[in-house]
Enzyme design. Structure first.
Site, short mmCIF file in Angstrom:
data_model
loop_
_atom_site.label_atom_id
_atom_site.label_comp_id
_atom_site.label_asym_id
_atom_site.label_seq_id
_atom_site.Cartn_x
_atom_site.Cartn_y
_atom_site.Cartn_z
N CYS A 113 0.82 -1.22 0.00
CA CYS A 113 0.00 0.00 0.00
C CYS A 113 0.85 1.27 0.00
O CYS A 113 0.35 2.35 -0.30
CB CYS A 113 -0.93 0.01 1.20
SG CYS A 113 -1.98 -1.44 1.27
N HIS A 249 -3.56 7.16 3.14
CA HIS A 249 -3.90 5.88 2.51
C HIS A 249 -5.28 5.48 3.01
O HIS A 249 -5.58 5.59 4.21
CB HIS A 249 -2.87 4.82 2.90
CG HIS A 249 -3.25 3.44 2.49
ND1 HIS A 249 -3.74 3.14 1.24
CD2 HIS A 249 -3.24 2.27 3.18
CE1 HIS A 249 -4.02 1.85 1.18
NE2 HIS A 249 -3.72 1.29 2.34
N ASN A 279 -10.08 -0.06 -0.19
CA ASN A 279 -8.62 0.03 -0.09
C ASN A 279 -8.03 -0.38 -1.43
O ASN A 279 -8.04 -1.56 -1.78
CB ASN A 279 -8.14 -0.90 1.04
CG ASN A 279 -6.63 -0.88 1.20
OD1 ASN A 279 -5.92 -0.29 0.39
ND2 ASN A 279 -6.15 -1.53 2.24
N1 ACO Z 1 -18.86 -9.41 7.81
C1 ACO Z 1 -19.36 -9.81 8.98
N2 ACO Z 1 -18.59 -10.26 10.00
C2 ACO Z 1 -17.26 -10.32 9.77
C3 ACO Z 1 -16.69 -9.94 8.55
C4 ACO Z 1 -17.55 -9.47 7.54
N3 ACO Z 1 -17.11 -9.06 6.34
N4 ACO Z 1 -15.36 -10.11 8.63
C5 ACO Z 1 -15.10 -10.57 9.85
N5 ACO Z 1 -16.25 -10.72 10.54
C6 ACO Z 1 -16.43 -11.19 11.90
C7 ACO Z 1 -15.30 -12.05 12.37
O1 ACO Z 1 -15.46 -13.37 11.93
C8 ACO Z 1 -15.42 -11.89 13.87
O2 ACO Z 1 -16.43 -12.76 14.31
P1 ACO Z 1 -16.25 -13.58 15.70
O3 ACO Z 1 -16.12 -12.51 16.75
O4 ACO Z 1 -17.51 -14.36 15.78
O5 ACO Z 1 -15.01 -14.38 15.53
C9 ACO Z 1 -15.92 -10.47 14.05
O6 ACO Z 1 -16.46 -10.08 12.78
C10 ACO Z 1 -14.86 -9.49 14.46
O7 ACO Z 1 -13.74 -9.69 13.66
P2 ACO Z 1 -12.47 -8.83 13.84
O8 ACO Z 1 -11.43 -9.27 12.86
O9 ACO Z 1 -12.09 -8.74 15.27
O10 ACO Z 1 -13.02 -7.39 13.40
P3 ACO Z 1 -12.30 -6.00 13.48
O11 ACO Z 1 -13.10 -5.06 14.25
O12 ACO Z 1 -10.83 -6.11 13.80
O13 ACO Z 1 -12.39 -5.52 11.97
C11 ACO Z 1 -10.95 -5.31 10.08
C12 ACO Z 1 -11.74 -6.25 10.96
C13 ACO Z 1 -11.95 -4.37 9.41
C14 ACO Z 1 -10.22 -6.09 9.03
C15 ACO Z 1 -9.98 -4.50 10.96
O14 ACO Z 1 -9.23 -5.34 11.79
C16 ACO Z 1 -9.04 -3.65 10.16
O15 ACO Z 1 -9.45 -2.73 9.50
N6 ACO Z 1 -7.76 -3.92 10.24
C17 ACO Z 1 -6.79 -3.15 9.50
C18 ACO Z 1 -6.33 -3.99 8.40
C19 ACO Z 1 -6.43 -3.35 7.07
O16 ACO Z 1 -6.91 -2.24 6.88
N7 ACO Z 1 -5.95 -4.09 6.11
C20 ACO Z 1 -6.00 -3.69 4.79
C21 ACO Z 1 -4.70 -3.90 4.12
S1 ACO Z 1 -3.36 -3.22 4.97
C22 ACO Z 1 -3.38 -1.66 4.81
O17 ACO Z 1 -3.76 -1.15 3.81
C23 ACO Z 1 -2.98 -0.92 5.98
#
Ligand code: ACO
Length: 322
Positions: A113, A249, A279
């Protein structure tokens, strides 16, 4: 002192739009979950057969026109991407040839990214050293081609697109300060498990999909971006109150909000495209810059901080006057 300055911008987004409602039909998710956790409402997705260089060419044409230059003026092409058309030749040579740019220095950078920030920083050095007079710098990604559309943890996040800028030497202030960083100890938190010299046989199988530990990526991203923003401002001798705009970003609205908070910037001073683009990895910063310039929010003379964070981890920031 000679600066390098952005004199033209452009972007291209594929025609096809995939909304959260479309995703609700293929995976167990909801529009509400995606919007509140990520800020994404829709994303653009490349057509079958549409490549990263195809998108770059369209974005570059707009930037070239915006800058009022001719393709023959360009003497350097640098593209940041993790999804090039081919393993070789590098994508910048394809762009150079297809646009009719005379033979010149042309190479690509892979920093996930952060690819555009790395590419812009590199072009800035060439221009300041007098070794380039007019650089086409791109950030582009067909990242949806790496996405596993059955994996709800990742597929809701990403989108495709390309952004381009034209960078030229200037006596007026342009790019003021660039900061890059990387730490490979975090490799396992975000990676794609197939490469040219490793696991190539897995390409096209179920094993070939983006691997991400979202929570940990989130925490390191916020911490690192806060640190690099502070370093960038200090290095340039400016304070946070001097900043007119943040062009971040577009990984996740919550990462962006946390960054804005650290900089004491209201969200009104942040260019946001994550809702419309998702993203787009290396494409997100140049596309957001183009959006802000074209809708008139970003104006000549304003002080702008661009920053990015991605797989590796890699990170970087560019402070500039438009
Ligand atoms: N829809 C519904 N539920 C979902 C989904 C979805 N699309 N995806 C995950 N869940 C569920 C999970 O299974 C989990 O369920 P559980 O509690 O029963 O196990 C629950 O939602 C919570 O999951 P988490 O991973 O804890 O959710 P979180 O609040 O961390 O959000 C996310 C996830 C959005 C990916 C977040 O961690 C994030 O934004 N991280 C940054 C990573 C990022 O931006 N990466 C992109 C590439 S890197 C970059 O560009 C920086």
């Amino acid at each position: 002192m000679t600066y390098s300055r952005i004199v033209g911008t452009g972007r291209y987004l594929p025609e096809r739009i995939m909304t959260n409602a479309d995703l609700e039909k293929i995976i167990d998710t909801t529009d509400e979950w995606i919007r509140t956790r990520t800020g994404v409402e829709r994303r653009h997705v490349c057509a079958e057969g549409e490549t990263t260089s195809d998108m770059c060419i369209e974005a570059a044409k707009v930037a070239i026109e915006d800058a009022g230059i001719d393709v023959t003026d360009i003497d350097m092409v640098i593209a940041g991407t993790t999804t090039p058309d081919l393993i070789f030749p590098n994508i910048s040579t394809i762009i150079q040839h297809k646009l009719g740019i005379p033979a010149c220095t042309a190479f690509s950078l892979e920093a996930a990214c952060t690819g555009f920030i790395y590419a812009l920083t590199t072009a800035d050095k060439f221009i300041k050293a007098g070794e380039a007079k007019c650089a086409l710098v791109l950030g582009a990604e067909c990242i949806t081609k790496l996405v596993d559309w059955n994996d709800r943890n990742t597929c809701v996040l990403f989108g495709d697109g390309a952004g381009a800028v034209i960078l030229k030497p200037s006596e007026e202030q342009g790019i003021i300060s660039c900061h890059l960083g990387a730490d490979g100890q975090y490799k396992d938190l975000l990676y794609y498990p197939v490469g040219a010299s490793n696991n190539l046989a897995a390409a096209g199988t179920d094993a070939a999909r983006i691997m991400m530990t979202g929570n940990d990526v989130f925490k390191v991203a916020v911490k690192t971006l806060g640190k690099i923003a502070a370093e960038t401002l200090e290095d340039a001798g400016v304070i946070k109150e001097d900043l007119d705009w943040l062009v971040p970003h577009q990984a996740n609205i919550r990462i962006i909000q946390a960054m804005a908070k650290r900089l004491d910037m209201p969200m009104e001073k942040v260019i946001l495209t994550v809702q419309d683009h998702g993203n787009t990895s290396a494409a997100s910063v140049p596309m957001a810059l183009d959006v802000g310039i074209r809708d008139g929010r970003l104006k000549p003379g304003q002080l702008i901080l661009m920053e990015a964070f991605g797989g590796g981890f890699t990170w970087g920031s560019v402070l500039m006057r438009l």
